[in-house]
Design an enzyme around this catalytic site. Structure first.
Site, PDB file in Angstrom:
ATOM      1  N   SER A 170       0.810  -1.207   0.000  1.00 41.49           N
ATOM      2  CA  SER A 170       0.000   0.000   0.000  1.00 41.49           C
ATOM      3  C   SER A 170       0.853   1.271   0.000  1.00 41.49           C
ATOM      4  CB  SER A 170      -0.952  -0.055   1.201  1.00 41.49           C
ATOM      5  OG  SER A 170      -1.957   0.901   1.094  1.00 41.49           O
TER       6      SER A 170
ATOM      7  N   HIS B 134      -6.413  -6.242  -1.842  1.00 39.92           N
ATOM      8  CA  HIS B 134      -5.316  -5.355  -1.449  1.00 39.92           C
ATOM      9  C   HIS B 134      -4.268  -6.082  -0.622  1.00 39.92           C
ATOM     10  CE1 HIS B 134      -3.690  -1.326  -0.772  1.00 39.92           C
ATOM     11  NE2 HIS B 134      -3.657  -1.548   0.519  1.00 39.92           N
TER      12      HIS B 134
ATOM     13  N   ASP C 250      -8.083  -5.818  -6.023  1.00 36.51           N
ATOM     14  CA  ASP C 250      -7.983  -4.558  -5.279  1.00 36.51           C
ATOM     15  C   ASP C 250      -8.396  -3.392  -6.167  1.00 36.51           C
ATOM     16  OD1 ASP C 250      -7.279  -2.627  -3.380  1.00 36.51           O
ATOM     17  OD2 ASP C 250      -5.180  -2.605  -3.994  1.00 36.51           O
TER      18      ASP C 250
END
EC number: 3.4.16.5
Length: 536
Positions: free
Chosen positions: A259, A513, A451
């Protein structure tokens, strides 16, 4: 844990400014006004005259809608520092900095480079059943205290590599990665510890670090609000840790994260590689579902949300067209940020783009970290299991065993997220550091293909657009099937991969994700093969 959208998207919606102030008042974050809020007005007036019309207009909107919001700062966490006598080891950076050796040229030099005299490392053995250590890296000059938790490899710790894991946010604790994704155990709904057979410490020792300060169990009287400022802390942590445990310093070391770690890792890797004389044997970097090059990644949000990423469309055609119409201005703002790297233009870029490009998805109620699912619980970032993890980590016996010095744990700190946003860090071009990193070590960019928030289309796009000596060959290389080779499921397709030179991109099928959460077998498969040197 993940790309922390909750606070960001609420902040980005200028039309909902009044509601945002109510939400922030209810979120439990301790905040205090700056001594004189008129400072914001005066500073804004000085800078507005030099800004282009669109950006100047944006700051006028900010002044009106966020008058009481912008000048706020997060209060420090309540904490009680434990005396050094309660720790098993205390490593002084000043002692390391004072050691000089004779180099090959006959000249004296410091044994280990870097400014270390202001750092100490405190170490506590946690559980004799599983060799693990926890503690704090202390920056005594800046009153910063970063919490870490180390787990030795289950396999061959004398020879297995060491991996540093960093969650993103910015402002999310790496302990959520530990217990929700890739650590040796998870926490069930009854607060029982359950072993994870696919832990990344199956064949590597792993360090989980809560950074920047005031994230997770870390704390400070000050704050860190940009990625660069955190890099030197990570270098100091690793240097002092490997000095205390030289048996791990001889192993290969890899830095990894997901991320917003797409911002962190290029900076942290470049910081480590900038030192010639070091005890950190950095061999590679891994970024999962990261945000690294916003200018190239933001055009891919509309395709991912509108059915072009391999999954059904989440948004209707009208909303998709609206996103297309907003993209030109968004990219223009990002380009201006890339040129100046000033908060006065980078903040408007983040605020406008996130409101126009990300918010439409957020408003559907779907999970921004997985286009296949509804968001079950926004307070827990769409993953209710986080509630059990947070409750377990807040137990007094757990905190005592770890040597924790703060009064409570939270998985993500919205104040940190806001601080990074309003210092302009979000849209800065950290991808420009990647070519210099690629000159020295291999880099893996992997992405779960379900994601939305840091989607695989965007990650594929920026890796293929990156200007470096191997750019043309990498861009022309086709994706090939990625199959399991290490266990009974040999031959099973788990994704796609392309690699050229020191650069590798992977698409992982059926993962959101957090790849290790959704596809734990695939995650451990590609990690083990990467650490063995495959694809580089």
């Amino acid at each position: 844990m993940k790309f922390f959208t909750t606070g960001l998207l609420a902040t980005a919606a200028l039309a909902a400014a009044q509601e945002q102030q109510v939400l922030q008042a209810e979120d439990g974050m301790g905040r205090a006004p700056l001594p004189d809020s008129s400072i914001f007005d005066e500073t804004l007036q000085k800078f507005q005259s030099s800004l282009e019309d669109g950006i100047s207009h944006f700051w006028s909107e900010m002044k009106t809608n966020f008058k009481d919001y912008l000048p706020l700062i997060s209060l420090p966490k309540k904490h009680t520092r434990r005396p050094d006598s309660e720790w098993d080891h205390v490593v002084r950076g000043a002692d390391i900095e004072s050691v000089w050796v004779q180099g090959a040229d006959g000249e004296k030099r410091r044994e280990i480079d870097g400014k270390l005299h202001n750092y100490d490392l405190r170490v506590k053995a946690v559980d004799p059943g599983v060799k693990q250590y926890s503690g704090y890296l202390d920056d005594n000059d800046a009153d910063k205290h970063l919490f870490y938790w180390f787990f030795e490899s289950r396999n061959d710790p004398k020879n297995d590599p060491v991996v540093l894991w960093l969650n993103g946010g910015p402002g999310c604790s790496s302990l959520t990665g530990l217990f929700l994704e890739l650590g040796p155990a998870t926490i069930d709904k009854n607060l029982k510890v359950v072993s994870n057979p696919y832990s990344w410490n199956s064949n590597a020792s792993v360090i989980f670090l809560d950074q920047p300060v005031n994230v997770g169990f870390s704390y400070s009287g000050s704050s860190v609000s940009d990625t660069v400022a955190a890099g030197k802390d990570v270098y100091a942590l690793l240097t002092l840790f490997f000095k205390q445990f030289p048996e791990y310093a001889t192993q290969d070391f890899h830095i990894s994260g997901e991320s917003y770690a797409g911002h962190y890792i290029p900076v942290f890797a470049a910081e480590i590689l900038s030192h010639k004389n070091t005890n950190i044997n950095l061999k590679s970097a891994l970024i999962g579902n990261g945000l690294t090059d916003p200018l190239t990644q933001y055009p891919q949000y509309r395709p991912m949300a509108c059915g072009e990423g391999g999954y059904p469309a989440v948004l209707d055609q009208g909303t998709c067209r609206s996103m297309d119409n907003s993209l030109e201005r968004c990219l223009s703002l990002i380009e201006t940020c890339y040129s100046s790297e000033s908060a006065w233009v980078c903040v408007p870029a983040a605020m406008y783009c996130n409101s126009a490009i990300l918010a439409p998805y957020q408003q559907t109620g779907m999970n921004p970290y997985d286009v296949r699912t509804k968001c079950e619980d926004m307070a827990s970032l769409c993953y209710p299991q986080l509630n059990a993890i947070t409750e377990w980590l807040n137990q007094k016996p757990v905190m005592q065993a770890l040597g924790v010095e703060v009064e409570s744990y939270e998985s993500c700190n919205s104040g940190i997220n806001r601080d990074f946003l309003f210092h302009g860090d979000w849209m800065k071009p950290y991808h420009r550091l990647v070519p210099s990193v690629l000159e020295k070590i291999p880099v893996l960019i992997y992405a779960g293909d379900a994601d939305f928030i840091c989607n695989w289309l965007g990650n594929k796009a920026w890796t293929e657009a990156l200007e470096w000596p191997g750019h043309k060959k990498f861009a022309e290389t086709k994706l090939e099937d990625l199959k399991i080779v290490d266990n009974k499921n040999k031959g099973k397709k788990i994704g796609q991969v392309k690699s050229s030179g020191n650069f590798t991109f992977m698409r992982i099928f059926g993962a959101g994700h957090m790849v290790p959460l959704n596809q734990p077998e695939a995650s451990l498969e590609f990690l083990n093969r990467w650490l063995r040197g495959e694809w580089h």
